[in-house]
Design an enzyme around this catalytic site. Sequence first.
Site, PDB file in Angstrom:
ATOM      1  N   TYR A   1     -22.735  17.207 -37.680  1.00 41.35           N
ATOM      2  CA  TYR A   1     -22.004  18.175 -36.850  1.00 41.35           C
ATOM      3  C   TYR A   1     -22.967  19.172 -36.205  1.00 41.35           C
ATOM      4  CZ  TYR A   1     -18.551  21.705 -35.508  1.00 41.35           C
ATOM      5  OH  TYR A   1     -17.783  22.599 -34.810  1.00 41.35           O
TER       6      TYR A   1
ATOM      7  N   LYS B   1     -23.955  19.664 -32.113  1.00 41.06           N
ATOM      8  CA  LYS B   1     -23.728  20.941 -31.443  1.00 41.06           C
ATOM      9  C   LYS B   1     -25.028  21.558 -30.936  1.00 41.06           C
ATOM     10  CE  LYS B   1     -19.237  21.369 -31.850  1.00 41.06           C
ATOM     11  NZ  LYS B   1     -18.331  21.528 -30.687  1.00 41.06           N
TER      12      LYS B   1
END
Length: 288
Positions: free
Chosen positions: A180, A184
């Site tokens: 994740y 990002k």
Amino acid sequence: MERNENIRSAATAEPHATARKRGAVPQGSAWALVTGAGSGIGRCYALRLAALGYNLAIAGDRAEPLDGVREELAAAGCPRVQVVVTDLARIEAAQELYDGLCGAGIAPDVVVNNAGIFSFCDVLSTPSERIERIVLLHDMTTTQLCRLYAAQMIARGVRGHILNMSSYSQWMPFPGLALYGASKAYLRTFSVAFAKEVADRGIRVTASCPAGVATDLYGLTPRWQRIGQRLGVLISADSCARRGLHALWRGRRSVVPDWWNRAWIPLCKLLPLRAIRPLRRFTMRFQK
């Protein structure tokens, strides 16, 4: 000259005219696109853009929450709302969304790439399909939408705005956040560089990098979301959307909402593994 500068000039020339908010347009004169608009931060972006006068194109993978937001937008006086139900975690998703909106005569002046999938799980425990979907949604689809809509804005001769939702987790290389956080981190790096590429063409690009936000994304119950806000470790979805748009209108390339989160970034980068291990043992129970 940019639209908000024209608005300020008009207000100065006509003392009795009502001054418009930053980023506002005459009611129904322009479109905004928000992905992941069915709940949380995306819903708040849509409502705030509607309050600024925009027609809204809202996209997501579930019809029911999008229909609920459409009703909210209509009740708030949004002139036109276009709902697009689509799975954006596919290679062809960006082109399909773009072609569909073009076919409906919709060319947004503002694009908010908000759709996301949260993952708190070790890479070795994450199914290959989920890894693929996260990278496609966060990175591939967002990159393609930026390319498609920036080119369209330039061809139309408008001063366009693009907001990409990154995350504070990019500065937290902790177990469970490898996938994740890295996806990002790409979004922020891409957004800042892309902003420089298109700045002289009249396009503003901003990456918003919030820390904890009180939404359903992390699987927190409403009670724990309220507790998090009272403790100051979570901000509301509306506050996150407000700060993201504020940075976009001001032309900032990257923003971390709330100064105390910015202050913790160096510590997050330097935190040694021996300090992370106890946290890892505790958080393993929440992996999903």
